[in-house]
Design an enzyme around this catalytic site. Structure first.
Site, mmCIF file in Angstrom:
data_model
loop_
_atom_site.group_PDB
_atom_site.id
_atom_site.type_symbol
_atom_site.label_atom_id
_atom_site.label_comp_id
_atom_site.label_asym_id
_atom_site.label_seq_id
_atom_site.Cartn_x
_atom_site.Cartn_y
_atom_site.Cartn_z
ATOM 1 N N LYS A 65 -0.379 11.890 5.328
ATOM 2 C CA LYS A 65 -0.071 10.910 6.365
ATOM 3 C C LYS A 65 0.598 9.673 5.752
ATOM 4 C CE LYS A 65 -2.986 7.893 7.387
ATOM 5 N NZ LYS A 65 -3.247 6.466 7.021
ATOM 6 N N LYS A 98 0.834 -1.198 0.000
ATOM 7 C CA LYS A 98 0.000 0.000 0.000
ATOM 8 C C LYS A 98 0.873 1.254 0.000
ATOM 9 C CE LYS A 98 -3.473 2.766 0.142
ATOM 10 N NZ LYS A 98 -4.562 2.938 1.111
#
Lengths: 317, 317
Positions: free
Chosen positions: A260, A192
């Protein structure tokens, strides 16, 4: 017997994912910190839980879909582990009642699937904490955005025990079309991270190309059509190109969250000494977009920044 | 009556494109500076010309597929225009016999389609030079690589007179599936420049992601499978990912040519004040790869450089 799934975190992504599980015939018990977001799940035929622990108790499978590493640690390990013991071995804590978190209240044999995007090292630690109690914890972050969540066509990259993966595969296929086991615990998060690195870089070059075309007076709708068919073709142009040309930057996936994620990417690249020149620049550009107050826009708002840098948009827009 | 097409430039791209025209039933007369490259066209049923002018004389349509702006200028306007008068208004020159180039020897009403990737300003100048003689010159660069040329599935972005575009559309469709008129003369080249900007940036982030995954011990074949299905999905990963993982960097599209194209991109961005931070960095990385002696490799060899920068490959490889 119907499989009961506790679903914790019913936001932009989690909401439609949980609804797709209901549609696929699962018994879904949902919890969200702001209770209003549970309504659509209840309307779809799911049930409401009053707490994360309540959603997890008695469930065969618990799914978490939360913003960041500390959120997942707080929910699974308990408040103290998540907020005070970050970075330490928090797996030993969390046996003292409700504040202990979801792991301490799982049924024997229940599997946890964390579909949030968090740090790979935290994912590994959570898998270890689960294993100590006899529960499997898989990391299974997704790609495909809000649209992919709604349509149930997400890409799901899974790390952790392969038998646990096989047993929950039908659940994952109710939310995504591409469901792949990529390796041991933490691997899903690593893939990811690579995904978010690529998405940031591609979003930025797509933005640069669109401003370039505009500055040269080219019909951009037609250009996007022909560019999509060649070697430059990509899912961002296909799925977000039209909205970008309309100047529609409603999320979708917020700049804040991509920022983030890029923190995870740059830290993980640094740890292994991997050079990511374009990824690092894209991370800087996303951080700058956020610093200018655009954290709540869709990440395709990188286009605004290229327009601004090119003198084609006022600074305060 | 069968349409006769003069095809000048039978390299990696031009060769299979000309062969597809023969297969579609056109009468193709080919010319290439190194004569050996005409053989496959003759084998496929085409005819051989002894010079560019010979290929063009009597043709209804002339296609050029050459490496760079000066090559196209030399062939269309004549040697002097191409080599000595670059940047000047060379359209006036070229009426002095065979050295005058192809434009001076076209049949009345013949259309030129330049499918090379050249500077948009040169494309505009060639269109003007053609118009002065009553011939239409279209700029119609392509994307899709050698594979796309062989399979006849190129993306073709066309600038110039719309009636001329309509009349040659069946010819273009014999070489490509996505054939789009994007605007006036030069627009095709502008869109191609945007394409090359995007391809360079995407190749680099794909390379960075693949090294990142390797450094973290993830199964890269599986990772590529799942990454292809999500928002990071792109044609480069799909068409070049497997070869990149095998370390196969046989061209395909050479670093030298992409470097040339990125010179066009950065100059055009500079002229209009468009900021291309990631594009400019990618251009620098392609230039560096070339400076290290890798100009003859496929542009996906950007992966080698990321490996080298990450200490995962010796400097001399």
């Amino acid at each position: 017997m119907t499989t009961t799934i506790g679903f914790i975190g019913l936001g932009v992504m989690g909401g439609p994912m949980a609804a797709n599980l209901v549609r696929a015939g699962f018994d879904v018990v949902g919890y969200n910190r702001s209770p209003a977001k549970v309504e659509p799940l209840v309307d779809a035929g799911g049930r409401r839980a009053g707490s994360a622990v309540e959603a997890a108790a008695g469930a065969d499978v618990v799914i978490t879909m939360l913003p960041d590493s500390p959120d997942v640690e707080a929910v699974l390990l308990g408040q103290a582990s998540g907020e005070d013991a970050r970075g330490d071995d928090a797996a030993g804590g969390g046996d003292d009642g409700d504040s202990a978190g979801v792991l301490a209240h799982l049924s024997p044999g229940a599997t946890v699937i964390d579909m949030s995007t968090i740090r790979p090292d935290v994912a590994r630690r959570l898998a270890e904490a689960g294993a100590q109690r006899g529960n499997r914890v898989l990391d299974a972050p997704v790609s495909g955005g809000e649209r992919g969540a709604i349509d149930g066509v997400l890409s799901i990259m899974v790390g952790g025990d392969e038998h646990a993966f096989t047993s929950v595969k039908p659940i994952l296929h109710a939310m995504g079309t591409t469901v792949v086991h990529v390796g041991p615990a933490g691997s899903g998060q690593t893939v990811k991270a690579a995904n978010q690195l690529m998405v940031a870089g591609i979003l930025e070059v797509v933005s640069e190309a669109l401003v370039f075309l505009d500055a040269h007076g080219v019909d951009r709708e037609r250009a996007v059509e022909v560019l999509s068919g060649g070697l430059a073709g990509n899912a961002i142009l296909e799925r977000k190109g039209a909205a970008m040309l309309e100047g529609n930057f409603a999320p979708g996936f917020r700049v804040d969250l991509h920022h983030k994620d890029l923190g995870i990417v740059t830290a993980a690249a640094r740890e292994t000494g991997v050079a990511i020149p374009v990824g690092a620049l894209a991370a800087t550009l996303v951080a700058s977009l956020r610093a200018q107050g655009h954290g709540d826009l869709d990440h395709s708002a990188l286009l605004l920044q290229v327009e601004q840098l090119s003198g084609r948009r006022a600074n305060d827009v």
